[in-house]
Design a protein around this motif. Structure first.
Motif, mmCIF file in Angstrom:
data_model
loop_
_atom_site.group_PDB
_atom_site.id
_atom_site.type_symbol
_atom_site.label_atom_id
_atom_site.label_comp_id
_atom_site.label_asym_id
_atom_site.label_seq_id
_atom_site.Cartn_x
_atom_site.Cartn_y
_atom_site.Cartn_z
ATOM 1 N N ARG A 140 1.016 -1.335 -0.098
ATOM 2 C CA ARG A 140 0.103 -0.037 0.224
ATOM 3 C C ARG A 140 0.842 1.143 0.174
ATOM 4 N N TYR B 232 -7.842 2.811 6.550
ATOM 5 C CA TYR B 232 -8.637 1.903 5.624
ATOM 6 C C TYR B 232 -8.015 1.725 4.385
ATOM 7 N N ALA B 233 -7.573 2.944 3.667
ATOM 8 C CA ALA B 233 -6.770 2.660 2.329
ATOM 9 C C ALA B 233 -5.465 1.808 2.740
ATOM 10 N N ALA C 8 -9.233 -2.691 1.374
ATOM 11 C CA ALA C 8 -9.078 -1.513 0.450
ATOM 12 C C ALA C 8 -8.612 -2.143 -0.905
ATOM 13 N N THR D 42 -9.326 -0.622 -4.151
ATOM 14 C CA THR D 42 -9.203 0.964 -4.375
ATOM 15 C C THR D 42 -7.589 1.049 -4.640
#
Length: 264
Positions: free
Chosen positions: A135, A239-240, A245, A248
């Protein structure tokens, strides 16, 4: 929704205060091993102390180095070669008349706000890609879309981050690594509190009144009608960064209180 980041290593730049520290705390509360960064060791140590009561706090560590330079980025990479989550939060800002912003200030704001994230992403994204999970986040701003007349250089640097974020998401397409930009609005950080306090002193009003006047004068389209708290921004970042996620990526995620006049 239960977000569990146990076993993940998260690097948050510029994380000794403000939004960065709130993000570091949110990730540590979810169980991640957080790497804190700042320019001063004393502030790094203080930030680490504030994380000790979290789920992952006992594993948190930090490094003092200036990521606004290539040497500082390399020092961090050498000390911490692996990260599963990279949050490029480091940023500077200052109110300046456009005609008074010289080349040196333009250069500095791009070195700190843009190139620090590019340099670190160039390294850490490769490891994430090889492992098939990662991420990456770039902390942009609503100022990337609404360039403030009093901080044109800041707004332009934040627009650049959105371009880098979208482009890197394409580079990493299908790899299991997501890349997104986060767009906060006015947030009650230590720096902003001092900034508003000085404005309040000059106008002879309370800081609370000055916050209201700032929103009214400079962010009149705000639907929130107040400054956000750092934790409110951090919640979206956590969250991301989560497994939840996973679909996304390549997105500009807004947590700016509805300032941007767009439904897209």
């Amino acid at each position: 929704m239960l977000i569990d980041l146990s076993g993940k290593i998260a690097l948050v730049t510029g994380s000794t205060g403000g939004i960065g520290l709130a993000i570091a705390r949110g990730l540590a509360e979810a169980g991640a091993t957080v790497i804190v960064n700042g320019r001063e060791q004393a502030r790094v140590d203080e930030a680490l102390a504030q994380l000790r009561d979290t789920k992952g706090g006992a594993m948190a560590r930090g490094l003092a180095c200036d990521l606004g330079t290539a040497a500082g980025c390399q020092a961090l990479i050498a000390a911490e070669p692996k990260a599963d989550i990279l949050v490029n939060n480091l940023g500077i800002y200052a109110a300046r008349e456009f005609f008074e912003i010289g080349d040196e200030e333009w250069e500095e704001i791009f070195q700190v706000n843009v190139l620090s994230g590019i340099r670190l992403s160039r390294h850490y994204a490769r490891g994430m890609q090889a492992r098939g999970w990662g991420r990456i986040q770039f902390i942009s701003s609503e100022s990337a879309l609404n360039i403030p007349a009093e901080m044109v250089h800041y707004g332009v640097s934040k627009t650049a981050l959105q371009g880098v974020s979208r482009g890197l998401a394409k580079v990493l397409a299908g790899s299991g690594v997501t890349v997104n930009s986060i767009l906060p609005g006015p947030t009650r950080t230590e720096g902003v509190i001092a900034f508003i306090g000085e404005m309040a002193r000059q106008e002879g009003v309370s800081p609370e009144e000055m916050e209201r006047l700032f929103i009214q004068r400079h962010r009149s389209s705000s639907l929130l009608r107040r400054f956000a708290e750092p934790a409110e921004v951090a919640n979206l970042c956590v969250y991301a960064a989560s497994p939840q996620a996973s679909a996304t990526t390549g997105a500009a995620l807004r947590v700016e209180g509805g300032i941007v006049e767009s439904i897209a």
